[in-house]
Design an enzyme around this catalytic site. Structure first.
Site, PDB file in Angstrom:
ATOM      1  N   CYS A  68       0.815  -1.221   0.000  1.00 20.74           N
ATOM      2  CA  CYS A  68       0.000   0.000   0.000  1.00 20.74           C
ATOM      3  C   CYS A  68       0.848   1.271   0.000  1.00 20.74           C
ATOM      4  O   CYS A  68       0.500   2.255  -0.643  1.00 20.74           O
ATOM      5  CB  CYS A  68      -0.912   0.036   1.222  1.00 20.74           C
ATOM      6  SG  CYS A  68      -1.577  -1.547   1.725  1.00 20.74           S
ATOM      7  N   ASP A 100      -3.965  -2.787   7.350  1.00 25.41           N
ATOM      8  CA  ASP A 100      -4.987  -3.727   7.804  1.00 25.41           C
ATOM      9  C   ASP A 100      -4.788  -5.130   7.254  1.00 25.41           C
ATOM     10  O   ASP A 100      -5.098  -6.119   7.925  1.00 25.41           O
ATOM     11  CB  ASP A 100      -6.373  -3.211   7.416  1.00 25.41           C
ATOM     12  CG  ASP A 100      -6.775  -1.991   8.224  1.00 25.41           C
ATOM     13  OD1 ASP A 100      -5.914  -1.448   8.948  1.00 25.41           O
ATOM     14  OD2 ASP A 100      -7.937  -1.569   8.132  1.00 25.41           O
ATOM     15  N   CYS A 141      -2.644   3.187   2.706  1.00 19.38           N
ATOM     16  CA  CYS A 141      -3.569   2.181   3.229  1.00 19.38           C
ATOM     17  C   CYS A 141      -4.653   2.805   4.097  1.00 19.38           C
ATOM     18  O   CYS A 141      -4.632   3.994   4.407  1.00 19.38           O
ATOM     19  CB  CYS A 141      -2.823   1.078   3.965  1.00 19.38           C
ATOM     20  SG  CYS A 141      -1.984   1.605   5.434  1.00 19.38           S
ATOM     21  N   LYS A 143      -6.304   3.482   7.086  1.00 24.71           N
ATOM     22  CA  LYS A 143      -6.445   4.532   8.094  1.00 24.71           C
ATOM     23  C   LYS A 143      -5.561   5.733   7.820  1.00 24.71           C
ATOM     24  O   LYS A 143      -5.757   6.796   8.405  1.00 24.71           O
ATOM     25  CB  LYS A 143      -6.143   3.979   9.495  1.00 24.71           C
ATOM     26  CG  LYS A 143      -6.960   2.755   9.869  1.00 24.71           C
ATOM     27  CD  LYS A 143      -8.445   2.952   9.632  1.00 24.71           C
ATOM     28  CE  LYS A 143      -9.220   1.654   9.747  1.00 24.71           C
ATOM     29  NZ  LYS A 143      -8.900   0.665   8.695  1.00 24.71           N
ATOM     30  N   CYS A 213      -5.175  -2.061  -1.758  1.00 24.24           N
ATOM     31  CA  CYS A 213      -6.123  -3.087  -2.208  1.00 24.24           C
ATOM     32  C   CYS A 213      -6.972  -2.556  -3.359  1.00 24.24           C
ATOM     33  O   CYS A 213      -7.518  -1.459  -3.283  1.00 24.24           O
ATOM     34  CB  CYS A 213      -7.009  -3.521  -1.051  1.00 24.24           C
ATOM     35  SG  CYS A 213      -6.095  -4.311   0.289  1.00 24.24           S
ATOM     36  N   GLU A 463     -11.536  -4.838  12.669  1.00 21.88           N
ATOM     37  CA  GLU A 463     -12.287  -5.316  11.514  1.00 21.88           C
ATOM     38  C   GLU A 463     -12.378  -6.833  11.569  1.00 21.88           C
ATOM     39  O   GLU A 463     -11.494  -7.498  12.100  1.00 21.88           O
ATOM     40  CB  GLU A 463     -11.608  -4.889  10.210  1.00 21.88           C
ATOM     41  CG  GLU A 463     -11.654  -3.398   9.970  1.00 21.88           C
ATOM     42  CD  GLU A 463     -10.999  -2.998   8.663  1.00 21.88           C
ATOM     43  OE1 GLU A 463     -10.374  -3.867   8.019  1.00 21.88           O
ATOM     44  OE2 GLU A 463     -11.099  -1.826   8.289  1.00 21.88           O
ATOM     45  N   SER A 489     -14.095  -4.874   7.269  1.00 25.83           N
ATOM     46  CA  SER A 489     -13.223  -4.429   6.186  1.00 25.83           C
ATOM     47  C   SER A 489     -14.064  -4.005   4.994  1.00 25.83           C
ATOM     48  O   SER A 489     -15.185  -4.484   4.793  1.00 25.83           O
ATOM     49  CB  SER A 489     -12.296  -5.575   5.782  1.00 25.83           C
ATOM     50  OG  SER A 489     -11.695  -5.324   4.538  1.00 25.83           O
TER      51      SER A 489
END
Length: 586
Positions: A68, A100, A141, A143, A213, A463, A489
């Site tokens: 990420c 995550d 990523c 957060k 992602c 999550e 998630s």
């Protein structure tokens, strides 16, 4: 002896001088008393001309934890070139991030939401301590995106957000796959649908490049938000991380930040109630992550604007679902960028009255002005016209009822059944539920309840992707429901309700239910109820006792002492409404 600035540098300064009379950096660069401070800057090779220019913080969440963020440092160098070309002096720094995908399914996930606050706090402290005049923030990523945007609004110096870009999709036996497929493959493996060799093949194929992602999970959802809310340049959040064309956006952002300083355009000029409503609209229109219902209130909080889960849900109710993106749909972020990017989505929403066009953006123009030359692309089916949606109502729905007086959230994108009723099976941690799922110790038709996973009770509001993906991999994703005071998630699919509030740790109803209590969820009418009378709930509340967590010191303990309700964004400080002075005006 130090040499005077070379003629070229003097010419750049003379081209467009921005007065430091009201800029924060005057406190470290101007006047005889600041000679020691300037000495430090000379030590790093800066010239007198560069010291006299505005100092621009270029903050990235670069690390080697996951793909990420791995490209952020390289991209930051291009941003710095853009700043310098526009007569600014870039000062690069990094902050932390918790990814995550690595933290998922174990105790590491308790760090994830906490990291959002640490990112915002650390960027604030770095900017304050060194008196930087503006901020360009790069994040990858989940957060790190809201954390960086929260810092921008809190500091209120001219700011531009840059998303590091999404990962390219993997290819497995002729079809596109993402990390979501790997999580679900774990569930398939647990019931013998696939073997060790196939699982290995999937895990090695799913993530072929740098980037976040690839589907409309949390990172891409918040990247979409960044453009819609006005903090990022148009198209900049859609280009995948490996695309060299990202450098055009990075350089342009570096140049543009100097224009924002000159015009004194600040984040709180951009982050208004209307802009927040625009952000919620694109979340719902893309079937985005339910985490946005946590992050948008937190961003609003920094500006002193009340915009809670119910305000987000109000926008979700009236927004059509028009982007056919995974996990509920067919395509990934790369596909939407190549179809026309986030502006294509925003253009059709604007044309059909779903966006406020008069909101200011970092271009210095309004959202409507940014969209003037965006043409509809008829040769794609990633984004539908807003008057011909996939479904008429949004891909995310807010819920309320006696089980969640402070609300809850569910992603319905891609779902066919929007109502569910069944007996509860209660677990007091994710680990308990995951073990039951992997052992198939549950029944079709049940509502699995994971509690004591809220912001305070977890602590950290984990999550639950490992559990939900395992259910889906077992073919049970549509045959059970799952509710939690934790989070899900962006990759989660199925009847999964998160952010249930009040959380169990503060005596919320989710902590009072017992195995066998019948829970009814209605995502059409937005309700979530347990078949218990008010008197029965009150009687159970009298015998309820608060629990202690395993975290009695350290950062996670400190977070639990200050964090508020998920309804208001799980924030940890009083916010802009209580502010008596703004950093930008020091």
């Amino acid at each position: 002896m130090r040499q005077a600035a070379p003629p070229a540098a003097r010419m750049r300064m003379d081209a467009k001088v921005i007065s430091k009379a009201k800029l924060p950096s005057r406190h470290v660069t101007v006047g005889p008393a600041r000679a020691p401070h300037r000495s430090y800057l000379y030590a790093m090779g800066l010239s007198a001309a560069e010291i006299a220019q505005p100092l621009v913080g270029v903050a990235s969440c670069w690390n080697e934890a996951a793909p990420c963020n791995i490209s952020l440092m390289r991209q930051a160098q291009v941003v710095k070139k853009g700043v310098a070309a526009a007569n600014g002096t870039p000062r690069e720094f990094c902050t932390i991030t918790v990814t995550d995908g690595i933290a998922m399914g174990h105790q590491g996930m308790k760090s994830s939401l906490v990291s959002r606050e640490v990112i915002a706090d650390s960027v604030e402290l770095t900017m304050r301590g060194h008196c930087y005049d503006a901020l360009v923030g790069l994040a990858g990523c989940d957060k790190s995106l809201p954390g960086m945007m929260m810092a921008m609004v809190r500091l209120n110096v001219p700011s531009i957000f840059i998303y590091g870009g999404s990962i390219l999709p993997g290819s497995y036996r002729g079809r596109q796959i993402t990390v979501q497929d790997v999580f679900e493959a774990v569930g398939q493996h647990s019931v013998g649908t696939i073997g060790d060799a196939e699982l290995l093949e999937i895990e090695q194929a799913a993530c072929p490049s740098a980037g976040s992602c690839g589907a409309q999970f949390t990172a891409n959802t918040m990247a979409t938000v960044a453009e819609a809310i006005g903090l990022a340049l148009p198209y900049s959040c859609g280009a995948p991380a490996p695309y060299e064309m990202r450098d055009r956006f990075n350089f342009a952002s570096g140049e543009k930040i100097m224009e924002l300083i000159a015009k004194n355009i600040r984040p709180r000029d951009i982050i208004t109630l209307k802009a927040l409503e625009n952000a919620a609209t694109v979340v719902s229109a893309t079937g985005g992550s339910t985490n946005a219902a946590l992050h948008l209130p937190a961003i609003a909080h920094e500006a002193g604007i009340k915009f809670d889960l119910f305000d987000v849900a109000r926008i979700f109710e009236k927004t059509p679902y028009i982007a056919d993106l995974k996990p509920g749909g067919k395509y990934v972020a790369k596909d939407m960028f190549e179809a026309g990017g986030i502006p294509l989505l925003m253009k059709t929403l604007l044309d059909h009255g779903y966006l406020h066009g008069d909101c200011l953006t970092v271009t210095g123009r309004t959202l409507a002005e940014n969209m003037e030359h965006v043409a509809w692309n008829e040769h794609q089916d990633v984004v539908r016209p807003a008057n011909r949606p996939i479904t008429q109502t949004g891909g995310v729905v807010g819920l309320k009822g006696n089980l969640a007086p402070e609300g809850a959230i569910v992603k319905v994108a891609g779902m066919t059944e929007l109502k569910f009723s069944g007996p509860a099976r209660c677990f007091d941690s994710e680990e308990e539920c995951f073990e039951a799922v992997t052992q198939r110790n549950y029944r079709e038709g049940e509502v699995l309840v994971i509690r004591y996973e809220g912001p305070r009770g977890g602590p950290g509001m984990r999550e639950m992707l490992s559990t939900t993906a395992a259910l889906y991999g077992q073919g049970m994703g549509g045959k059970v429901a799952l509710i939690t005071d934790g989070r899900f998630s962006g990759a989660t699919r199925g009847f999964c309700i998160g952010h249930v509030g009040p959380e169990a740790a503060v005596g919320g109803p989710i902590g009072l239910i017992r195995d066998g209590d019948v829970i009814s969820i209605d995502a059409v009418n937005g309700t979530i109820e347990v078949a218990l009378s008010d008197s029965e709930l009150a009687a159970r509340a009298k015998t309820w006792k608060a629990r202690t967590t395993d975290y009695q010191s350290g950062a996670i303990w400190k977070y639990a002492q200050t964090v508020g309700s998920a309804r208001d964004g799980a924030v940890t400080h009083p916010g802009g409404a209580k502010e008596t002075h703004c950093y930008a005006d020091i």
